[in-house]
Design a protein around this motif. Structure first.
Motif, PDB file in Angstrom:
ATOM      1  N   HIS A 223      12.625   5.744  36.461  1.00 48.89           N
ATOM      2  CA  HIS A 223      12.878   4.581  37.304  1.00 48.89           C
ATOM      3  C   HIS A 223      14.332   4.121  37.185  1.00 48.89           C
ATOM      4  CE1 HIS A 223      13.306   1.242  34.375  1.00 48.89           C
ATOM      5  NE2 HIS A 223      12.571   2.020  33.598  1.00 48.89           N
ATOM      6  N   TRP A 230      21.304  10.847  38.474  1.00 52.74           N
ATOM      7  CA  TRP A 230      20.397  11.381  39.483  1.00 52.74           C
ATOM      8  C   TRP A 230      21.016  12.472  40.343  1.00 52.74           C
ATOM      9  CZ3 TRP A 230      15.904  12.492  41.292  1.00 52.74           C
ATOM     10  CH2 TRP A 230      15.605  12.521  42.649  1.00 52.74           C
ATOM     11  N   LYS A 234      19.677  16.250  41.098  1.00 50.04           N
ATOM     12  CA  LYS A 234      19.022  16.299  42.423  1.00 50.04           C
ATOM     13  C   LYS A 234      19.559  17.471  43.225  1.00 50.04           C
ATOM     14  CE  LYS A 234      19.375  13.731  46.815  1.00 50.04           C
ATOM     15  NZ  LYS A 234      18.043  13.896  47.425  1.00 50.04           N
ATOM     16  N   LEU A 246      12.771   9.429  46.533  1.00 47.60           N
ATOM     17  CA  LEU A 246      12.945   8.067  46.051  1.00 47.60           C
ATOM     18  C   LEU A 246      11.759   7.269  46.564  1.00 47.60           C
ATOM     19  CD1 LEU A 246      16.732   7.429  46.773  1.00 47.60           C
ATOM     20  CD2 LEU A 246      15.683   8.011  44.586  1.00 47.60           C
ATOM     21  N   GLN A 248       9.803   3.392  46.341  1.00 42.71           N
ATOM     22  CA  GLN A 248       9.810   2.001  45.916  1.00 42.71           C
ATOM     23  C   GLN A 248       8.383   1.563  45.630  1.00 42.71           C
ATOM     24  OE1 GLN A 248      12.886   0.488  45.823  1.00 42.71           O
ATOM     25  NE2 GLN A 248      12.089  -1.399  44.887  1.00 42.71           N
ATOM     26  N   ARG A 253      12.393   1.020  41.857  1.00 41.24           N
ATOM     27  CA  ARG A 253      12.632   2.280  42.562  1.00 41.24           C
ATOM     28  C   ARG A 253      12.499   3.443  41.585  1.00 41.24           C
ATOM     29  NH1 ARG A 253      18.199   3.995  45.617  1.00 41.24           N
ATOM     30  NH2 ARG A 253      18.929   3.994  43.461  1.00 41.24           N
ATOM     31  N   TRP A 254      11.741   4.440  41.985  1.00 37.46           N
ATOM     32  CA  TRP A 254      11.508   5.619  41.161  1.00 37.46           C
ATOM     33  C   TRP A 254      12.187   6.829  41.781  1.00 37.46           C
ATOM     34  CZ3 TRP A 254       8.898   5.387  36.522  1.00 37.46           C
ATOM     35  CH2 TRP A 254       8.254   4.174  36.249  1.00 37.46           C
ATOM     36  N   HIS A 255      12.694   7.711  40.924  1.00 36.15           N
ATOM     37  CA  HIS A 255      13.342   8.956  41.316  1.00 36.15           C
ATOM     38  C   HIS A 255      12.456  10.103  40.839  1.00 36.15           C
ATOM     39  CE1 HIS A 255      16.402   5.857  41.000  1.00 36.15           C
ATOM     40  NE2 HIS A 255      17.247   6.596  41.692  1.00 36.15           N
TER      41      HIS A 255
END
Length: 272
Positions: A223, A230, A234, A246, A248, A253-255
């Protein structure tokens, strides 16, 4: 331990070859390798560690020296591009492109003598991330790739990420102990973590994501990641045929990155 002597990044840049003749990928490869090598050398000479926000959020002179090295070289080689560094280096872009620097990702591991850390760099453009570069000095592994650049490890293309169900793959993640008391973070994380085959908390986002790109880990999620934690990884995951997302969930917000089916499963679990 005594503080290592300051590194003259400007002098090193002046003595370097003309980086402006390199392609973006060649430049990224050169800079992360030199930054990681510098940090490892400085650690061998002894470093003091300073805390930032917590005992586990630390910075060393090697972080600053490696970021100065990369920042100075980028200013010379790509004068119109922007720069965003974890340790404060900043330059607004005239070109619409920005280089994102993480000079030492996994500084707590680095300062503790552990091997799970790296130097990382990403280039972004108007359409998003263009490329990522991650160098793991202690294994001498250099990862390069991007959405339009097939991911390589030490110059050799990696195999495309194998798509398997979430309950058959390993996950890498991180959750600071203080977040266990925050239900808006802990509950989604627990829901996601309960669905994977096994989980690892290793302490370097970019090394973790390079491992996802290389098929060593199936999926990664965390998160509230800053861009430097990131974007380099990525790019590598996407260059290896993986998926990224991504999501929400309430205020958080989570990755997420990894095998496409695994990413879809994590996204669903986080929102469940």
């Amino acid at each position: 331990m005594s503080e290592a002597a300051p590194f003259d990044a400007a002098g090193a840049a002046a003595e370097a070859a003309d980086d402006s003749t390199l392609t973006d990928l060649e430049l990224a490869a050169t800079l992360v390798r030199e930054a990681g090598t510098l940090a490892l050398q400085m650690r061998g000479g002894g470093l003091q560690t300073h805390t930032k926000t917590s005992v586990s959020d630390v910075v060393t002179a090697a972080d600053h020296a490696a970021e100065r090295l990369v920042g100075d070289r980028l200013r010379a080689a790509r004068p119109d591009d922007g720069i965003l560094g974890e340790e404060g280096t900043a330059k607004e872009p005239a070109s619409g492109r920005t280089w994102v620097i993480d000079p030492v990702d996994g500084t707590y591991n680095f300062a503790s003598g552990l091997s799970h850390w790296c130097s990382a760099l990403a280039l972004t453009g108007p359409a998003g991330v263009v490329l990522g570069a991650v160098y793991h000095p202690q294994s001498d592994e250099l990862w390069l790739g991007g959405p339009e650049l097939p991911t390589t490890r030490n110059g050799e293309p990696v195999e495309r990420i194998e798509d398997r169900p979430l309950d058959q793959i390993s996950a890498a993640t991180y959750l600071h102990p203080t977040r266990f008391t925050r239900p808006e973070i802990f509950e989604p994380w627990k829901a996601a973590t309960s669905r994977v085959a096994t989980v690892r908390m290793l302490g370097s986002s970019s090394v973790d994501l390079a491992s996802v790109a290389g098929g060593r880990i199936g999926v990664w999620y965390q998160h509230s990641c800053p861009d430097w934690d990131w974007l380099p990884g990525k790019a590598l995951v996407e260059g290896a045929g993986g998926a990224t997302a991504l999501v929400q969930v309430g205020p958080v917000r989570w990755h997420v990155a990894g095998a496409p089916t695994g990413v879809a499963g994590i996204v669903a679990a986080l929102g469940s």
